[in-house]
Design an enzyme around this catalytic site. Structure first.
Site, PDB file in Angstrom:
ATOM      1  N   ILE A  92       0.871  -1.175   0.000  1.00 48.72           N
ATOM      2  CA  ILE A  92       0.000   0.000   0.000  1.00 48.72           C
ATOM      3  C   ILE A  92       0.909   1.226   0.000  1.00 48.72           C
ATOM      4  O   ILE A  92       1.883   1.286   0.754  1.00 48.72           O
ATOM      5  CB  ILE A  92      -0.924  -0.021   1.237  1.00 48.72           C
ATOM      6  CG1 ILE A  92      -1.937  -1.156   1.082  1.00 48.72           C
ATOM      7  CG2 ILE A  92      -1.615   1.327   1.420  1.00 48.72           C
ATOM      8  CD1 ILE A  92      -2.791  -1.408   2.295  1.00 48.72           C
ATOM      9  N   HIS A 109      -6.157  -4.507 -11.441  1.00 51.31           N
ATOM     10  CA  HIS A 109      -6.787  -5.231 -10.331  1.00 51.31           C
ATOM     11  C   HIS A 109      -7.670  -6.337 -10.906  1.00 51.31           C
ATOM     12  O   HIS A 109      -8.414  -6.096 -11.864  1.00 51.31           O
ATOM     13  CB  HIS A 109      -7.621  -4.264  -9.487  1.00 51.31           C
ATOM     14  CG  HIS A 109      -8.237  -4.923  -8.299  1.00 51.31           C
ATOM     15  ND1 HIS A 109      -7.507  -5.262  -7.176  1.00 51.31           N
ATOM     16  CD2 HIS A 109      -9.503  -5.354  -8.074  1.00 51.31           C
ATOM     17  CE1 HIS A 109      -8.306  -5.848  -6.300  1.00 51.31           C
ATOM     18  NE2 HIS A 109      -9.509  -5.921  -6.816  1.00 51.31           N
TER      19      HIS A 109
HETATM   20  C1  GRF Z   1      -2.496  -9.810 -11.050  1.00 52.91           C
HETATM   21  O1  GRF Z   1      -3.617 -10.634 -10.890  1.00 52.91           O
HETATM   22  C2  GRF Z   1      -2.873  -8.376 -10.839  1.00 52.91           C
HETATM   23  O2  GRF Z   1      -4.168  -8.077 -11.249  1.00 52.91           O
HETATM   24  C3  GRF Z   1      -2.774  -8.228  -9.342  1.00 52.91           C
HETATM   25  O3  GRF Z   1      -1.655  -9.011  -8.986  1.00 52.91           O
HETATM   26  C4  GRF Z   1      -1.460 -10.029  -9.948  1.00 52.91           C
HETATM   27  C5  GRF Z   1      -0.058  -9.911 -10.448  1.00 52.91           C
HETATM   28  O4  GRF Z   1       0.287 -10.952 -11.303  1.00 52.91           O
HETATM   29  N1  GRF Z   1      -2.676  -6.837  -8.974  1.00 52.91           N
HETATM   30  P1  GRF Z   1       1.657 -10.880 -12.121  1.00 52.91           P
HETATM   31  O5  GRF Z   1       2.775 -10.670 -11.118  1.00 52.91           O
HETATM   32  O6  GRF Z   1       1.543  -9.769 -13.100  1.00 52.91           O
HETATM   33  O7  GRF Z   1       1.771 -12.229 -12.796  1.00 52.91           O
END
Ligand code: GRF
Length: 215
Positions: A92, A109
């Site tokens: 955060i 997200h």
């Molecule tokens: C993804 O699902 C993204 O939406 C979330 O964290 C995850 C990261 O995955 N914020 P990666 O490290 O990009 O594979």
């Protein structure tokens, strides 16, 4: 051409999607630095393989959030980044930092915001019995998983589907909409009006990813 820094904590598959798109001749952004708070993040290897400078800024080395975020800010200013992409960055950020980078920081997200902010989004979507979920790219506000929405993709939840399968299908959509959003922003076509985004000359048919059926 806009210079972008990507912040990660883990596997970095979204980072990979951004790297792959930035490598295209006609793409209006380039990644100048990848920062991870986690020294073991697999995404760091992805960046190194692509010849992109990396930096580990481990939150454990700093006494509090503000000091940590100041360190991030310094690294970001040093590399000349004009835009930040959070890509699975599991920290955060304090309001001071976020306000400094307001309308210059994107996040992805894995839900259709404003539903299911926070963690365990897939389990919670299944638990809630919603038929559709998806993913969202948005500008970052000081509130968690909040801010003007740029792009979204819709994914149907199949009957009896588990969280792992759903996460995987959503992730593949994330890899489409994050580069799309970055491209629009880098082209200067995205404008924030109040808490909403307007996109100049948007080709909404191609912009919206709707996947009503399971692949
Ligand atoms: C993804 O699902 C993204 O939406 C979330 O964290 C995850 C990261 O995955 N914020 P990666 O490290 O990009 O594979």
């Amino acid at each position: 051409m806009i210079d972008v820094a990507v912040l990660i904590s883990g596997s970095g598959t979204n980072l990979q999607a951004l790297i792959d798109n930035c490598a295209r001749d006609d793409f209006p952004a380039r990644i100048v630095l990848v920062i991870s708070n986690n020294p073991d993040a697999k995404g760091l290897e992805r960046a190194e393989k692509a010849g992109i400078p990396t930096k580990v800024i481990n939150h454990r080395d700093y006494p509090d959030r503000e000091t940590y975020d100041d360190q991030l800010d310094e690294a970001l200013n040093e590399c000349g980044a004009k835009l930040i992409c959070l890509a699975g960055f599991m920290r955060i950020l304090d309001a001071r930092f976020v306000n400094r980078w307001r309308n210059r920081m994107l996040n992805i997200h894995p839900s259709l915001l404003p539903s299911f902010k926070g963690l365990h989004t897939h389990e919670r979507a299944i638990e809630a019995g919603v038929r559709f979920t998806g993913c969202t790219v948005h500008y970052v506000n000081p509130e968690l998983d909040d801010g003007p929405i740029i792009t979204q993709a819709v994914v149907a939840i199949n009957p009896d589907e588990g969280a792992d399968s759903l996460a995987e299908r959503i992730l593949s959509q994330e890899h489409i909409i994050y580069p799309q959003a970055l491209k629009l922003v880098a082209e200067g076509r995205v404008r924030v009006v109040g808490n909403k985004v307007t996109i100049r000359d948007a080709d909404y048919e191609n912009l919206m990813c709707v996947n009503p059926k399971a692949e």
